[in-house]
Write a protein that holds these residues in place. Sequence first.
Motif, PDB file in Angstrom:
ATOM      1  N   LYS A   4       0.818  -1.206   0.000  1.00 30.40           N
ATOM      2  CA  LYS A   4       0.000   0.000   0.000  1.00 30.40           C
ATOM      3  C   LYS A   4       0.851   1.255   0.000  1.00 30.40           C
ATOM      4  O   LYS A   4       0.429   2.302  -0.435  1.00 30.40           O
ATOM      5  CB  LYS A   4      -0.897   0.026   1.240  1.00 30.40           C
ATOM      6  N   PHE A   5       2.054   1.122   0.542  1.00 34.72           N
ATOM      7  CA  PHE A   5       2.905   2.294   0.716  1.00 34.72           C
ATOM      8  C   PHE A   5       3.935   2.374  -0.393  1.00 34.72           C
ATOM      9  O   PHE A   5       4.506   1.376  -0.805  1.00 34.72           O
ATOM     10  CB  PHE A   5       3.614   2.234   2.071  1.00 34.72           C
ATOM     11  N   LEU A   6       4.151   3.590  -0.872  1.00 29.61           N
ATOM     12  CA  LEU A   6       5.188   3.804  -1.865  1.00 29.61           C
ATOM     13  C   LEU A   6       6.547   3.736  -1.191  1.00 29.61           C
ATOM     14  O   LEU A   6       6.725   4.245  -0.087  1.00 29.61           O
ATOM     15  CB  LEU A   6       5.019   5.173  -2.528  1.00 29.61           C
ATOM     16  N   LYS A   7       7.491   3.132  -1.839  1.00 31.10           N
ATOM     17  CA  LYS A   7       8.832   3.035  -1.275  1.00 31.10           C
ATOM     18  C   LYS A   7       9.670   4.180  -1.807  1.00 31.10           C
ATOM     19  O   LYS A   7      10.407   4.045  -2.769  1.00 31.10           O
ATOM     20  CB  LYS A   7       9.446   1.683  -1.612  1.00 31.10           C
ATOM     21  N   VAL A   8       9.517   5.315  -1.176  1.00 33.19           N
ATOM     22  CA  VAL A   8      10.231   6.519  -1.575  1.00 33.19           C
ATOM     23  C   VAL A   8      11.364   6.743  -0.580  1.00 33.19           C
ATOM     24  O   VAL A   8      11.165   6.676   0.628  1.00 33.19           O
ATOM     25  CB  VAL A   8       9.286   7.749  -1.580  1.00 33.19           C
ATOM     26  N   MET A   9      12.543   7.022  -1.098  1.00 39.50           N
ATOM     27  CA  MET A   9      13.678   7.268  -0.224  1.00 39.50           C
ATOM     28  C   MET A   9      13.578   8.676   0.346  1.00 39.50           C
ATOM     29  O   MET A   9      13.446   9.643  -0.395  1.00 39.50           O
ATOM     30  CB  MET A   9      14.983   7.093  -0.975  1.00 39.50           C
ATOM     31  N   PHE A  10      13.639   8.773   1.666  1.00 38.08           N
ATOM     32  CA  PHE A  10      13.647  10.074   2.313  1.00 38.08           C
ATOM     33  C   PHE A  10      14.570  10.011   3.515  1.00 38.08           C
ATOM     34  O   PHE A  10      14.984   8.935   3.950  1.00 38.08           O
ATOM     35  CB  PHE A  10      12.237  10.524   2.715  1.00 38.08           C
ATOM     36  N   ALA A  11      14.895  11.170   4.037  1.00 41.42           N
ATOM     37  CA  ALA A  11      15.765  11.254   5.206  1.00 41.42           C
ATOM     38  C   ALA A  11      15.310  12.408   6.083  1.00 41.42           C
ATOM     39  O   ALA A  11      14.726  13.376   5.597  1.00 41.42           O
ATOM     40  CB  ALA A  11      17.213  11.462   4.779  1.00 41.42           C
ATOM     41  N   ILE A  12      15.570  12.298   7.362  1.00 39.56           N
ATOM     42  CA  ILE A  12      15.340  13.399   8.301  1.00 39.56           C
ATOM     43  C   ILE A  12      16.718  13.967   8.609  1.00 39.56           C
ATOM     44  O   ILE A  12      17.592  13.258   9.113  1.00 39.56           O
ATOM     45  CB  ILE A  12      14.646  12.913   9.575  1.00 39.56           C
ATOM     46  N   VAL A  13      16.922  15.238   8.278  1.00 40.38           N
ATOM     47  CA  VAL A  13      18.229  15.877   8.376  1.00 40.38           C
ATOM     48  C   VAL A  13      18.162  17.028   9.360  1.00 40.38           C
ATOM     49  O   VAL A  13      17.152  17.735   9.431  1.00 40.38           O
ATOM     50  CB  VAL A  13      18.658  16.422   6.989  1.00 40.38           C
ATOM     51  N   LYS A  14      19.235  17.224  10.095  1.00 38.26           N
ATOM     52  CA  LYS A  14      19.322  18.353  11.013  1.00 38.26           C
ATOM     53  C   LYS A  14      20.156  19.435  10.330  1.00 38.26           C
ATOM     54  O   LYS A  14      21.328  19.244  10.044  1.00 38.26           O
ATOM     55  CB  LYS A  14      19.979  17.917  12.317  1.00 38.26           C
ATOM     56  N   GLU A  42      26.656  19.997   1.661  1.00 35.06           N
ATOM     57  CA  GLU A  42      26.495  18.606   2.058  1.00 35.06           C
ATOM     58  C   GLU A  42      26.133  18.558   3.533  1.00 35.06           C
ATOM     59  O   GLU A  42      26.763  19.225   4.355  1.00 35.06           O
ATOM     60  CB  GLU A  42      27.811  17.869   1.810  1.00 35.06           C
ATOM     61  N   PHE A  43      25.115  17.776   3.865  1.00 32.11           N
ATOM     62  CA  PHE A  43      24.666  17.639   5.241  1.00 32.11           C
ATOM     63  C   PHE A  43      24.912  16.206   5.686  1.00 32.11           C
ATOM     64  O   PHE A  43      24.436  15.267   5.058  1.00 32.11           O
ATOM     65  CB  PHE A  43      23.177  17.984   5.369  1.00 32.11           C
ATOM     66  N   SER A  44      25.643  16.060   6.771  1.00 27.37           N
ATOM     67  CA  SER A  44      25.980  14.711   7.237  1.00 27.37           C
ATOM     68  C   SER A  44      25.318  14.375   8.568  1.00 27.37           C
ATOM     69  O   SER A  44      25.455  13.265   9.062  1.00 27.37           O
ATOM     70  CB  SER A  44      27.495  14.563   7.360  1.00 27.37           C
ATOM     71  N   THR A  64      24.638  10.732   3.518  1.00 24.21           N
ATOM     72  CA  THR A  64      24.886  12.162   3.348  1.00 24.21           C
ATOM     73  C   THR A  64      23.876  12.708   2.361  1.00 24.21           C
ATOM     74  O   THR A  64      23.495  12.032   1.412  1.00 24.21           O
ATOM     75  CB  THR A  64      26.313  12.451   2.825  1.00 24.21           C
ATOM     76  N   VAL A  65      23.447  13.902   2.616  1.00 22.51           N
ATOM     77  CA  VAL A  65      22.492  14.574   1.739  1.00 22.51           C
ATOM     78  C   VAL A  65      23.230  15.689   1.025  1.00 22.51           C
ATOM     79  O   VAL A  65      23.833  16.553   1.662  1.00 22.51           O
ATOM     80  CB  VAL A  65      21.307  15.138   2.553  1.00 22.51           C
TER      81      VAL A  65
END
Length: 109
Positions: A4-14, A42-44, A64-65
């Motif tokens: 049911k859920f899409l497998k989308v890559m995401f991240a929680i970044v500070k 770049e956010f690590s 890393t983003v």
Amino acid sequence: MPSKFLKVMFAIVKIAGQQFKVQEGQSLYVPHIAGKSGDKVEFSDILLVNADGKLSAGKDASATVKAEIVNDLVKGNKVIAFKMKRRKGFRKKHGHRTQYTQIKIESIA
């Protein structure tokens, strides 16, 4: 059975003390960071990563983003702090506009 859920890559970044949920191709406004338009940043400091439906958080979230600065200085709305005491002749007016940077997320790796 399909998921049911899409497998989308995401991240929680500070970023600059605030947490943001980011995905590839997303454009967002973050508190002002040093750099000019077109610079790569770049956010690590990653708090959580969802890769192919698999969550990893804390020390396990090693990614890393990478992002590009789209607009280096965007001013927020005016905020006025006005203090007054009636019948005393006391009036104090302070105001500010918070500065933001617009970035576009290029990749999460």
